[in-house]
Scaffold this active site. Structure first.
Site, PDB file in Angstrom:
ATOM      1  N   CYS A  68       0.815  -1.242  -0.062  1.00 29.08           N
ATOM      2  CA  CYS A  68      -0.024   0.185  -0.006  1.00 29.08           C
ATOM      3  C   CYS A  68       1.028   1.132  -0.147  1.00 29.08           C
ATOM      4  O   CYS A  68       1.785   1.299   0.695  1.00 29.08           O
ATOM      5  CB  CYS A  68      -0.961  -0.159   1.265  1.00 29.08           C
TER       6      CYS A  68
ATOM      7  N   LYS B 217       6.275  -4.281  -4.657  1.00 28.89           N
ATOM      8  CA  LYS B 217       7.766  -3.862  -4.808  1.00 28.89           C
ATOM      9  C   LYS B 217       8.322  -3.767  -3.538  1.00 28.89           C
ATOM     10  O   LYS B 217       9.481  -4.183  -3.310  1.00 28.89           O
ATOM     11  CB  LYS B 217       7.887  -2.687  -5.649  1.00 28.89           C
TER      12      LYS B 217
HETATM   13  C1  AGP Z   1      12.557  -9.144  -6.206  1.00 25.43           C
HETATM   14  O1  AGP Z   1      12.359  -9.533  -7.495  1.00 25.43           O
HETATM   15  C2  AGP Z   1      11.518  -9.396  -5.408  1.00 25.43           C
HETATM   16  N1  AGP Z   1      10.733  -8.302  -5.713  1.00 25.43           N
HETATM   17  C3  AGP Z   1      11.781  -9.507  -3.888  1.00 25.43           C
HETATM   18  O2  AGP Z   1      12.122 -10.603  -3.796  1.00 25.43           O
HETATM   19  C4  AGP Z   1      12.570  -8.543  -3.264  1.00 25.43           C
HETATM   20  O3  AGP Z   1      13.899  -8.827  -3.603  1.00 25.43           O
HETATM   21  C5  AGP Z   1      12.405  -8.665  -1.747  1.00 25.43           C
HETATM   22  O4  AGP Z   1      10.869  -8.458  -1.488  1.00 25.43           O
HETATM   23  C6  AGP Z   1      13.224  -7.460  -0.923  1.00 25.43           C
HETATM   24  O5  AGP Z   1      12.981  -6.222  -1.240  1.00 25.43           O
HETATM   25  P1  AGP Z   1      14.057  -5.388  -0.802  1.00 25.43           P
HETATM   26  O6  AGP Z   1      15.317  -5.530  -1.445  1.00 25.43           O
HETATM   27  O7  AGP Z   1      13.441  -4.018  -1.021  1.00 25.43           O
HETATM   28  O8  AGP Z   1      14.303  -5.594   0.810  1.00 25.43           O
END
Ligand code: AGP
Length: 575
Positions: free
Chosen positions: A2, A570
């Site tokens: 969100c 994301k």
């Molecule tokens: C990556 O392609 C993913 N969207 C996900 O695994 C991501 O790397 C994970 O949620 C960690 O996010 P961050 O690097 O912002 O901590």
């Protein structure tokens, strides 16, 4: 996840908050909504579609608005559950990011007389606010809420009668941007060019915005926010001829790596590394995979004992020492699983070095030292350039102790990327061979096994094809039972010495699996894809681009929403 935003304009000029909300789209969402307050009346518009759809529905403009992108947690994706959500008497409208863990209990204790329209925990917050405002002023009510609400949250409540915009946060990010106007949002990316300073709220701070002024409180006392100057940079969010952000971001990697070739760590960071007896890396998802490579680099290049942990698992391991150095990696700097661990480590006075893709985020604020990989905004949900960049920074850190950084081989390795960028037909061909499959293995040994983990995650994320990454030698201990004729298996090979890999290829070929080999040019094996690498440990650079392209072209053939894959966000700001 969100995203929330509130805009309070200095005059009666009208504003379309949705242009700013669109900057939060990259966080991932499944519905969105907005409320304009005009002459003590709320005008609310919602959509279970994209912000562009909401823009078409919205017929009002206001100088006081709140808006939201929702990533469903409590209650399905529906217009009803989309925010903003009204309190029972209709006086308050709320947008919220996070999860209220004790919402059921609070509902039972305080809100039995209230009627609930949605299935959200958010509706409990706004009704509690209404409930306490009956006998307290709004600021006291927020204070009571700060003591009652358990979980992670950042919320903004618009008050129909007073035009006040109330806010509070715990664990989830909330930042106030001030200039001519005030914008309060989950992310500085939502700010506009009028913002000249910002204040990042600390947990349990709350307050309100009125007549373009910010009133801030903590524990029932008014406090003065110290705003930090802010230079707006309109990040390049255009596709610039690319079909998807993921594609664009894969191509950006080369120049970003080049920018980091001569990057110098500050002396405190060098001292931290040199004095460490053990380095523990912690992260989630793709950042964890960069952490795995990092731990491999520290073990091999600096003789510093090192291991990597998944953030959400870390609290179940307690064999670490007070003099360990913790390196936490997070593209967003806002991942809740990691923030939880960073807080625990900080409370025990551990040294925390963070690697993030910006400086204004929760994790960099909590760490002792931060390295900004400075890769520019990554819009595609699937991380690409930030994986390669974080891994490269970790490589450079691991070279410090024994002075092993060989700039020449890095330059050559990066220069070779052009060949990869110019060979997209090969990845398209591989994608064509695999996209109709339901299952797939990525196999590798040692270092290559770490690459396979990211290859598998990337493919799952955007193609929705089930894949597993596995060590070549381990396959025969069980999973080989899945191998049938034409079962696709993709090998990554960077080193001639990986005998297990060569044995495994023979074992699977004799079972008629469909074997694809991606190797570096120093490996003597016939391969489907050959990449140049000037140094075995730098193979992650060409391999990462190749694995990203394979996923990208596979998802493209499947017609998937590449930049916004289903169910994913994301920035994962809930536990
Ligand atoms: C990556 O392609 C993913 N969207 C996900 O695994 C991501 O790397 C994970 O949620 C960690 O996010 P961050 O690097 O912002 O901590």
């Amino acid at each position: 996840m969100c995203g929330i935003i509130g805009c309070s304009l200095h005059d009666n000029s009208k504003y379309n908050i949705l242009s700013q909300l669109a900057k939060l789209e990259y966080r991932g969402y499944d519905s969105c909504g907005v409320t304009d307050l005009i002459n003590n009346q709320f005008f609310t518009f919602k959509s279970t579609n994209r912000i562009s759809d909401l823009k078409n529905k919205k017929t009002t403009l206001s100088n006081l608005s709140i808006a939201h992108t929702r990533w469903a947690t409590h209650g399905n994706v529906s217009t009803k559950n989309a925010h903003p959500i009204l309190s029972n008497n209709g006086n308050y409208s709320i947008v919220h990011n996070g999860i209220i863990e004790n919402y059921d209990k609070l509902k039972e204790v305080y809100l039995s007389a209230f009627r609930f329209i949605t299935e959200t925990d958010t509706e409990v917050i706004v009704n509690l606010f209404e409930y306490f405002c009956k006998t307290n002023d709004e600021i006291d009510s927020l204070y009571i809420l700060s003591k009652l609400l358990k979980g992670s949250y950042a919320f903004i409540i618009l008050d129909k009668k007073s035009d006040n915009m109330y806010f509070m946060k715990n664990k989830s990010p909330l930042i106030i941007g001030k200039g001519q106007d005030i914008i309060i949002a989950s992310d500085i990316l939502a700010f506009d060019k009028n913002v000249s300073s910002y204040y990042r709220l600390n947990d349990f701070e709350y307050g309100y915005i009125k007549n373009n002024k910010v009133f801030l409180y903590h524990n029932n006392k008014q406090i003065k926010p110290s705003f930090i100057s802010f230079i707006y940079s309109n990040y390049n969010n255009q596709l610039n001829g690319y079909n998807h952000y993921m594609e664009k971001e894969i191509y950006e990697t080369k120049d970003l790596l080049k920018k980091q070739i001569d990057f110098k760590f500050d002396s405190d960071i060098i001292n931290l590394i040199n004095s460490s007896k053990r380095i523990i890396l912690i992260a989630s998802g793709t950042s964890y995979h960069a952490g795995l490579l990092g731990s491999y680099f520290f073990n091999h290049l600096s003789n510093i004992e090192s291991s990597a942990y998944i953030a959400c698992e870390f609290e179940y391991f307690d064999y670490y020492n007070s003099d360990d150095l913790f390196i936490v990696i997070s593209q967003s700097g806002e991942t809740a699983d990691l923030i939880k661990i960073v807080n625990i480590l900080k409370n025990h006075n551990h040294n925390i070095l963070s690697i993030t893709n910006s400086i204004i985020n929760t994790i960099s604020t909590l760490s002792s030292k931060n390295i900004n990989i400075d890769a520019g905004i990554e819009i595609a949900v699937a991380s690409t350039k930030t994986y390669t960049l974080s891994s490269f920074i970790l490589y450079k850190l691991a070279c410090i102790k024994n002075n092993l950084y060989d700039k020449r081989s890095v330059i050559n390795c990066i220069a070779e990327l052009d060949n990869i960028y110019n060979s997209t037909d090969i990845y398209k061909d591989l994608a064509k061979s695999i996209y109709k499959n339901k299952n797939l293995f990525f196999l590798g040994s040692g270092y290559d096994n770490l690459i396979c983990k990211e290859a598998s995650l990337k493919l799952k994320e955007i193609s929705y094809i089930h894949s597993e990454s596995m060590s070549c030698g381990e396959l025969k201990h069980g999973s080989i039972s899945l191998i049938t004729k034409d079962f696709p298996v993709i090998y990554f090979i960077s080193d001639n010495g990986y005998k297990n890999t060569l044995n495994s290829i023979e074992e699977l070929k004799s079972r008629h699996a469909k074997v694809y080999i991606i190797s570096t040019n120093n490996v003597e094996i016939e391969s489907d894809i050959k990449v140049s690498s000037t140094n075995d440990l730098l193979s992650f650079i060409p391999f990462s681009i190749v694995l990203q392209f394979i996923s990208y072209y596979t998802a493209l053939l499947l017609n998937n929403d590449i930049d916004k894959p289903r169910n994913l966000a994301k920035s994962v700001t809930v536990l």
